[in-house]
Write an enzyme that holds these catalytic residues in place. Structure first.
Site, mmCIF file in Angstrom:
data_model
loop_
_atom_site.group_PDB
_atom_site.id
_atom_site.type_symbol
_atom_site.label_atom_id
_atom_site.label_comp_id
_atom_site.label_asym_id
_atom_site.label_seq_id
_atom_site.Cartn_x
_atom_site.Cartn_y
_atom_site.Cartn_z
ATOM 1 N N GLU A 53 4.349 0.045 71.036
ATOM 2 C CA GLU A 53 3.222 -0.759 72.098
ATOM 3 C C GLU A 53 3.087 0.049 73.428
ATOM 4 O O GLU A 53 3.436 -0.114 74.089
ATOM 5 C CB GLU A 53 3.566 -2.105 72.380
ATOM 6 C CG GLU A 53 3.793 -2.872 71.011
ATOM 7 C CD GLU A 53 2.805 -3.343 70.328
ATOM 8 O OE1 GLU A 53 1.536 -3.304 70.812
ATOM 9 O OE2 GLU A 53 3.149 -3.547 68.832
ATOM 10 N N CYS B 28 -2.039 -3.307 80.055
ATOM 11 C CA CYS B 28 -2.325 -2.278 79.126
ATOM 12 C C CYS B 28 -3.456 -2.605 78.647
ATOM 13 O O CYS B 28 -4.207 -1.707 78.111
ATOM 14 C CB CYS B 28 -1.015 -2.255 78.170
ATOM 15 S SG CYS B 28 -1.003 -4.020 77.628
HETATM 16 P P1 NAD Z 1 7.306 3.781 81.113
HETATM 17 O O1 NAD Z 1 6.950 4.526 79.610
HETATM 18 O O2 NAD Z 1 7.443 4.553 82.173
HETATM 19 O O3 NAD Z 1 8.660 2.748 80.751
HETATM 20 C C1 NAD Z 1 8.851 1.844 79.633
HETATM 21 C C2 NAD Z 1 10.316 1.592 79.586
HETATM 22 O O4 NAD Z 1 10.811 2.742 78.998
HETATM 23 C C3 NAD Z 1 10.960 1.247 80.992
HETATM 24 O O5 NAD Z 1 11.939 0.243 80.588
HETATM 25 C C4 NAD Z 1 11.709 2.629 81.137
HETATM 26 O O6 NAD Z 1 12.995 2.574 81.695
HETATM 27 C C5 NAD Z 1 12.045 2.902 79.601
HETATM 28 N N1 NAD Z 1 12.253 4.620 79.443
HETATM 29 C C6 NAD Z 1 11.912 5.396 80.347
HETATM 30 N N2 NAD Z 1 12.329 6.772 79.594
HETATM 31 C C7 NAD Z 1 13.083 6.385 78.504
HETATM 32 C C8 NAD Z 1 13.581 7.205 77.512
HETATM 33 N N3 NAD Z 1 13.695 8.329 77.399
HETATM 34 N N4 NAD Z 1 14.014 6.567 76.495
HETATM 35 C C9 NAD Z 1 13.945 4.939 76.285
HETATM 36 N N5 NAD Z 1 13.319 4.232 77.190
HETATM 37 C C10 NAD Z 1 12.889 5.038 78.403
HETATM 38 O O7 NAD Z 1 6.123 2.537 80.846
HETATM 39 P P2 NAD Z 1 6.049 1.546 82.231
HETATM 40 O O8 NAD Z 1 5.524 2.325 83.463
HETATM 41 O O9 NAD Z 1 7.099 0.727 82.573
HETATM 42 O O10 NAD Z 1 4.910 0.491 81.758
HETATM 43 C C11 NAD Z 1 3.217 1.015 81.591
HETATM 44 C C12 NAD Z 1 2.918 1.379 80.350
HETATM 45 O O11 NAD Z 1 3.184 0.425 79.595
HETATM 46 C C13 NAD Z 1 1.346 1.738 80.556
HETATM 47 O O12 NAD Z 1 1.193 2.863 79.835
HETATM 48 C C14 NAD Z 1 0.980 0.275 79.745
HETATM 49 O O13 NAD Z 1 -0.310 0.295 79.146
HETATM 50 C C15 NAD Z 1 2.147 0.116 78.793
HETATM 51 N N6 NAD Z 1 2.094 -1.223 78.074
HETATM 52 C C16 NAD Z 1 1.716 -1.479 77.068
HETATM 53 C C17 NAD Z 1 1.602 -2.847 76.463
HETATM 54 C C18 NAD Z 1 1.168 -3.052 75.046
HETATM 55 O O14 NAD Z 1 1.260 -4.301 74.700
HETATM 56 N N7 NAD Z 1 0.860 -2.200 74.200
HETATM 57 C C19 NAD Z 1 1.949 -3.917 77.172
HETATM 58 C C20 NAD Z 1 2.393 -3.451 78.534
HETATM 59 C C21 NAD Z 1 2.417 -2.238 79.117
#
Ligand code: NAD
Length: 498
Positions: A240, A274
């Site tokens: 997502e 998002c």
């Molecule tokens: P991010 O991708 O920076 O981090 C998301 C999660 O992934 C965090 O818990 C982080 O610690 C973890 N992470 C980071 N590197 C990783 C790796 N190499 N392997 C596994 N996990 C890892 O995103 P964010 O800044 O926390 O959130 C914002 C993003 O999320 C935006 O792009 C937003 O649009 C998206 N989002 C999408 C939805 C949806 O339903 N589609 C909902 C909410 C947010």
């Protein structure tokens, strides 16, 4: 939870984005801790699955009731750790309670054994599908909706009979622990839903820990890393990811409603959604009238940390640089601000910005801004607006304000969801799937599809009686194949009448 793990060396602080105050200190869980959590979850999952749909329904409803009884505590924590106003945190919890209720009450109907129709050739067999739990689901979550977003995976995975190991964002670990602690308090089991804390390295360890599926919500860049790590063990993933959602305003739209919803959809939670409206395409015939209304409303919206604020600070400090870069790039390319301006970024807050005359190749039109910034673009007509909206690699949600052509426009938009005459409504409907296409990911959470996402659809047949002329046997009589050939010609060999 923090105290129990205090022996580990690496820790990190969770801080308030508004004040910098330290909320709590958490361990950075490494591969050993993550694998231990997955092993505990695997043990616990058997008992959880054996509870059956009815037992899990009761447990999940108890979890829901406890979360709701703890509303004040949870809302205050979300406000402190994420920065959003209390009202937004409350809405997040309310939506989550609706999803919890739906998943708990509908899992049996959606996932219970389903009879399948046989064929003439296999008429002596009964057939059915059983949606079996996968085992242990790893959930990796973002910070922007620290309750609603991870629970959208967690509760559907739990309702389907899985155990869950959840890695919350390093920006909102306290909220993640609050959710797992509440589940444990309500259900009396600490291993069915556990939390591991840390940054991306902990998330990566979870991808490699032998879980049966990873449900990831976050940015497309991290989504790619998650998928690559999961590929090593062929661990399936549901991704997502981010969005660049478009709103389309057609000539027969209710312009007051469209303007009001554009401001809320683009600027609630400081645009850190998002499914935020990040682009508005308005047909020429109503462009000026719409813009007047939008400017009037957007000018009234105020960020802040106090009770009167419409939205809070930018939660992730690095996002302030992204927003500033998108604004600078837009101004360099000739965009004009009709609300706000270059000084809108005042860390940790960003004031509302409405942009016009933004070229299609500007960053603010192509990449997720995640701030209270609304670019408004003039389109010739609705078809032109759809073409502009679809020329984008993301495909999460979309909104349409129109009357006569509302449904064809909603259908034509390249997105996983679309709402007509409102914004984001689909996310609050537990019976609908949520997910994206293209850069916004794949797989679905919420609704029947979201329950099935966390199952193995197991096909079973059972021979009810033996036929005197077995087909699947080396002992079949010689006359059987010519007879079957004839039967096949009669049944399938005729072209349909025109
Ligand atoms: P991010 O991708 O920076 O981090 C998301 C999660 O992934 C965090 O818990 C982080 O610690 C973890 N992470 C980071 N590197 C990783 C790796 N190499 N392997 C596994 N996990 C890892 O995103 P964010 O800044 O926390 O959130 C914002 C993003 O999320 C935006 O792009 C937003 O649009 C998206 N989002 C999408 C939805 C949806 O339903 N589609 C909902 C909410 C947010």
């Amino acid at each position: 939870m923090t105290a129990a793990r205090a022996t580990r060396s690496a820790t990190f602080d969770s801080t308030s984005p508004a004040t910098g105050e330290v909320i709590a200190t958490f361990p950075v869980d490494g591969p050993d801790q993550v694998e231990a959590a997955v092993a505990r979850a695997r043990q616990a999952q058997r008992g959880w699955a054996e509870l059956g749909f009815d037992g899990r329904r009761r447990a999940l409803l108890a979890f829901k009731a406890l979360l709701v009884r703890r509303t004040d505590e949870l809302v205050a924590l979300v406000h402190r750790e994420n920065g959003k106003p209390h009202a937004d945190a409350l809405i997040e919890l309310l939506l989550s309670a609706e999803h919890l209720d739906w998943a708990a009450r509908h899992a049996a109907r959606v996932l219970g054994p389903r009879r399948a129709a046989g064929t003439l050739m296999l008429a002596n067999h009964a057939a059915w599908v059983e949606y079996q739990p996968l085992g242990v689901v790893g959930v990796i979550g973002p910070w922007n909706y620290p309750v609603f977003t991870p629970l959208g995976s967690i509760i559907y995975a739990l309702a389907a009979g899985n155990a869950v190991v959840f890695k919350p964002s390093e920006l909102t670990p306290a909220v993640g622990c609050f959710l797992a602690d509440s589940f444990a308090d309500a259900v009396g089991d600490r291993a069915v839903f556990q939390v591991v804390t840390g940054d991306g390295t902990t998330g990566e360890a979870l991808c490699r820990a032998g879980v049966d599926k990873v449900a990831f919500t976050g940015s497309p860049a991290t989504g790619r890393k998650v998928m690559a790590a999961c590929a090593e063990r062929l661990t399936p993933v549901v991704l997502e990811l981010g969005g660049k959602d478009a709103m389309i305003v057609d000539e027969d739209a209710d312009l007051d409603a469209a303007a009001s919803q554009a401001v809320w959809g683009g600027m609630a939670n400081a645009g850190q959604t998002c499914l935020a409206v990040e682009r508005v395409y308005v047909v020429d015939a109503v462009y000026d009238r719409f813009l007047d209304r939008l400017v009037e409303r957007a000018s009234r919206v105020r960020p802040g940390a106090g009770p009167g604020a419409d939205f809070g600070p930018i939660t992730r400090p690095a996002q302030l640089e992204v927003i500033a870069r998108h604004l600078d790039d837009a101004f360099v390319r000739g965009a004009r601000a009709v609300v706000g301006g270059p000084e809108a970024v005042r860390p940790p807050f960003v004031d509302p910005v409405v942009l016009v005359d933004v070229p299609a190749d500007a960053l603010v039109m192509r990449e997720e801004t995640f701030g209270p910034v609304l670019p408004v673009v003039r389109a010739r007509d609705a078809d032109h607006a759809v073409a502009l909206a679809n020329a984008d690699p993301y495909g999460l949600g979309a909104a349409v304000f129109a009357t006569r052509r509302a449904e064809p426009i909603a259908r034509a938009l390249r997105s996983g969801m679309a709402s007509i005459n409102s914004v984001l409504t689909f996310a609050g409907m537990p019976s609908l799937p949520l997910g994206g296409v293209g850069e916004s990911g794949f797989g679905r959470v919420h609704g029947p599809d979201g329950l099935r996402e966390f199952t193995n659809p197991k096909a079973i047949t059972r021979q009810r009686f033996a036929l005197p002329f077995p087909v699947q046997s080396f002992d079949r009589p010689g006359y059987l194949l010519p007879a079957l050939r004839q039967a096949m010609r009669l049944r399938h060999g005729r072209a349909p009448r025109k």
